[in-house]
Design a protein around this motif. Sequence first.
Motif, PDB file in Angstrom:
ATOM      1  N   LEU A 145      -1.604 -40.843   0.477  1.00  0.00           N
ATOM      2  CA  LEU A 145      -0.637 -39.921  -0.092  1.00  0.00           C
ATOM      3  C   LEU A 145       0.713 -40.126   0.574  1.00  0.00           C
ATOM      4  CD1 LEU A 145       0.084 -37.269  -1.701  1.00  0.00           C
ATOM      5  CD2 LEU A 145      -0.609 -36.036   0.364  1.00  0.00           C
ATOM      6  N   THR A 146       1.751 -40.230  -0.231  1.00  0.00           N
ATOM      7  CA  THR A 146       3.123 -40.269   0.254  1.00  0.00           C
ATOM      8  C   THR A 146       3.900 -39.217  -0.524  1.00  0.00           C
ATOM      9  OG1 THR A 146       2.945 -42.643   0.665  1.00  0.00           O
ATOM     10  CG2 THR A 146       5.160 -41.713   0.611  1.00  0.00           C
ATOM     11  N   TRP A 147       4.618 -38.373   0.196  1.00  0.00           N
ATOM     12  CA  TRP A 147       5.352 -37.285  -0.442  1.00  0.00           C
ATOM     13  C   TRP A 147       6.575 -36.955   0.391  1.00  0.00           C
ATOM     14  CZ3 TRP A 147       4.170 -31.549   0.531  1.00  0.00           C
ATOM     15  CH2 TRP A 147       4.931 -30.737  -0.310  1.00  0.00           C
ATOM     16  N   ILE A 148       7.690 -36.708  -0.266  1.00  0.00           N
ATOM     17  CA  ILE A 148       8.902 -36.239   0.401  1.00  0.00           C
ATOM     18  C   ILE A 148       9.126 -34.802  -0.077  1.00  0.00           C
ATOM     19  CG2 ILE A 148      11.370 -36.564   0.770  1.00  0.00           C
ATOM     20  CD1 ILE A 148      10.925 -39.552   0.126  1.00  0.00           C
ATOM     21  N   PRO A 149       8.848 -33.817   0.774  1.00  0.00           N
ATOM     22  CA  PRO A 149       8.967 -32.422   0.340  1.00  0.00           C
ATOM     23  C   PRO A 149      10.409 -32.007   0.090  1.00  0.00           C
ATOM     24  CG  PRO A 149       8.426 -32.525   2.668  1.00  0.00           C
ATOM     25  CD  PRO A 149       8.393 -33.932   2.157  1.00  0.00           C
ATOM     26  N   ARG A 150      10.564 -31.048  -0.816  1.00  0.00           N
ATOM     27  CA  ARG A 150      11.885 -30.528  -1.177  1.00  0.00           C
ATOM     28  C   ARG A 150      12.307 -29.354  -0.313  1.00  0.00           C
ATOM     29  NH1 ARG A 150      10.639 -30.177  -7.501  1.00  0.00           N
ATOM     30  NH2 ARG A 150       9.471 -28.439  -6.656  1.00  0.00           N
ATOM     31  N   SER A 151      11.432 -28.943   0.609  1.00  0.00           N
ATOM     32  CA  SER A 151      11.779 -27.873   1.554  1.00  0.00           C
ATOM     33  C   SER A 151      10.951 -28.069   2.820  1.00  0.00           C
ATOM     34  CB  SER A 151      11.521 -26.488   0.945  1.00  0.00           C
ATOM     35  OG  SER A 151      10.150 -26.305   0.717  1.00  0.00           O
ATOM     36  N   ASP A 152      11.318 -27.369   3.880  1.00  0.00           N
ATOM     37  CA  ASP A 152      10.556 -27.436   5.129  1.00  0.00           C
ATOM     38  C   ASP A 152       9.133 -26.926   4.892  1.00  0.00           C
ATOM     39  OD1 ASP A 152      12.958 -28.221   6.217  1.00  0.00           O
ATOM     40  OD2 ASP A 152      13.287 -26.357   7.332  1.00  0.00           O
ATOM     41  N   ILE A 153       8.167 -27.515   5.574  1.00  0.00           N
ATOM     42  CA  ILE A 153       6.765 -27.117   5.421  1.00  0.00           C
ATOM     43  C   ILE A 153       6.339 -26.336   6.669  1.00  0.00           C
ATOM     44  CG2 ILE A 153       4.406 -27.889   4.965  1.00  0.00           C
ATOM     45  CD1 ILE A 153       6.343 -28.577   2.723  1.00  0.00           C
ATOM     46  N   ILE A 154       6.711 -25.080   6.705  1.00  0.00           N
ATOM     47  CA  ILE A 154       6.277 -24.186   7.781  1.00  0.00           C
ATOM     48  C   ILE A 154       5.002 -23.480   7.319  1.00  0.00           C
ATOM     49  CG2 ILE A 154       6.910 -22.249   9.272  1.00  0.00           C
ATOM     50  CD1 ILE A 154       8.627 -24.905   9.559  1.00  0.00           C
ATOM     51  N   PHE A 155       5.047 -22.983   6.091  1.00  0.00           N
ATOM     52  CA  PHE A 155       3.887 -22.356   5.459  1.00  0.00           C
ATOM     53  C   PHE A 155       3.597 -23.149   4.181  1.00  0.00           C
ATOM     54  CE2 PHE A 155       1.734 -19.570   2.542  1.00  0.00           C
ATOM     55  CZ  PHE A 155       0.855 -18.858   3.335  1.00  0.00           C
ATOM     56  N   LEU A 156       2.327 -23.477   3.933  1.00  0.00           N
ATOM     57  CA  LEU A 156       1.966 -24.215   2.714  1.00  0.00           C
ATOM     58  C   LEU A 156       0.630 -23.711   2.200  1.00  0.00           C
ATOM     59  CD1 LEU A 156       2.507 -26.454   0.646  1.00  0.00           C
ATOM     60  CD2 LEU A 156       1.350 -28.039   2.216  1.00  0.00           C
ATOM     61  N   LYS A 157       0.678 -23.205   0.998  1.00  0.00           N
ATOM     62  CA  LYS A 157      -0.534 -22.766   0.294  1.00  0.00           C
ATOM     63  C   LYS A 157      -0.712 -23.662  -0.927  1.00  0.00           C
ATOM     64  CE  LYS A 157      -2.605 -18.603  -1.689  1.00  0.00           C
ATOM     65  NZ  LYS A 157      -2.326 -17.174  -1.965  1.00  0.00           N
ATOM     66  N   ILE A 158      -1.900 -24.225  -1.058  1.00  0.00           N
ATOM     67  CA  ILE A 158      -2.226 -25.107  -2.172  1.00  0.00           C
ATOM     68  C   ILE A 158      -3.102 -24.342  -3.162  1.00  0.00           C
ATOM     69  CG2 ILE A 158      -3.503 -27.190  -2.823  1.00  0.00           C
ATOM     70  CD1 ILE A 158      -0.885 -27.796  -1.413  1.00  0.00           C
ATOM     71  N   VAL A 159      -2.767 -24.469  -4.448  1.00  0.00           N
ATOM     72  CA  VAL A 159      -3.588 -23.908  -5.516  1.00  0.00           C
ATOM     73  C   VAL A 159      -3.982 -25.069  -6.412  1.00  0.00           C
ATOM     74  CG1 VAL A 159      -3.710 -22.291  -7.449  1.00  0.00           C
ATOM     75  CG2 VAL A 159      -2.387 -21.691  -5.405  1.00  0.00           C
ATOM     76  N   PHE A 160      -5.286 -25.245  -6.574  1.00  0.00           N
ATOM     77  CA  PHE A 160      -5.865 -26.380  -7.295  1.00  0.00           C
ATOM     78  C   PHE A 160      -6.710 -25.810  -8.433  1.00  0.00           C
ATOM     79  CE2 PHE A 160      -9.122 -29.772  -7.640  1.00  0.00           C
ATOM     80  CZ  PHE A 160      -8.298 -30.883  -7.741  1.00  0.00           C
TER      81      PHE A 160
END
Length: 148
Positions: free
Chosen positions: A50-65
């Motif tokens: 996986l390669t990803w450049i986030p559009r915001s800081d990743i302090i909190f991250l919740k994934i919904v699948f």
Amino acid sequence: YVYFYYFTGKAYSHQQYEILFCPVDSTPHAFRFNLTPCSTMNKPVWKAALTWIPRSDIIFLKIVFTVWYNGAKVLHWKEVLCSGADDEYAVCGMLKGETIATTFDIKGARIEFPKGNYRIILQGFSDESENNMIMCLDFTMIVKQDIF
């Protein structure tokens, strides 16, 4: 190899299945996903990158699948990956614009995909209430033959 890039259209075609991918929102994503081997038949472990450049800081991250099979919702899974304290994932703490590049194994010996159409929505939120979406990807997988 199975590759998913930021674009709309066919991402992968194989005699077993076809995968299409597009972002849900209008903001471009710098996102790449690679899965080997191509076939899921009789393969106990898949290698993922996986390669990803986030559009915001990743302090909190919740994934919904969420997964639909032939129009019926079959899976809805939520997980907090980053909470801001003692996080175990490398993505946690990344800053906007930094490149996330990671590899991992997916153990799928017991996963069998019956023939049909699957729609997979992957959403990422930077808040618990799911108001601030930082990523949304829409995958369509068409399984062309039963593996039974």
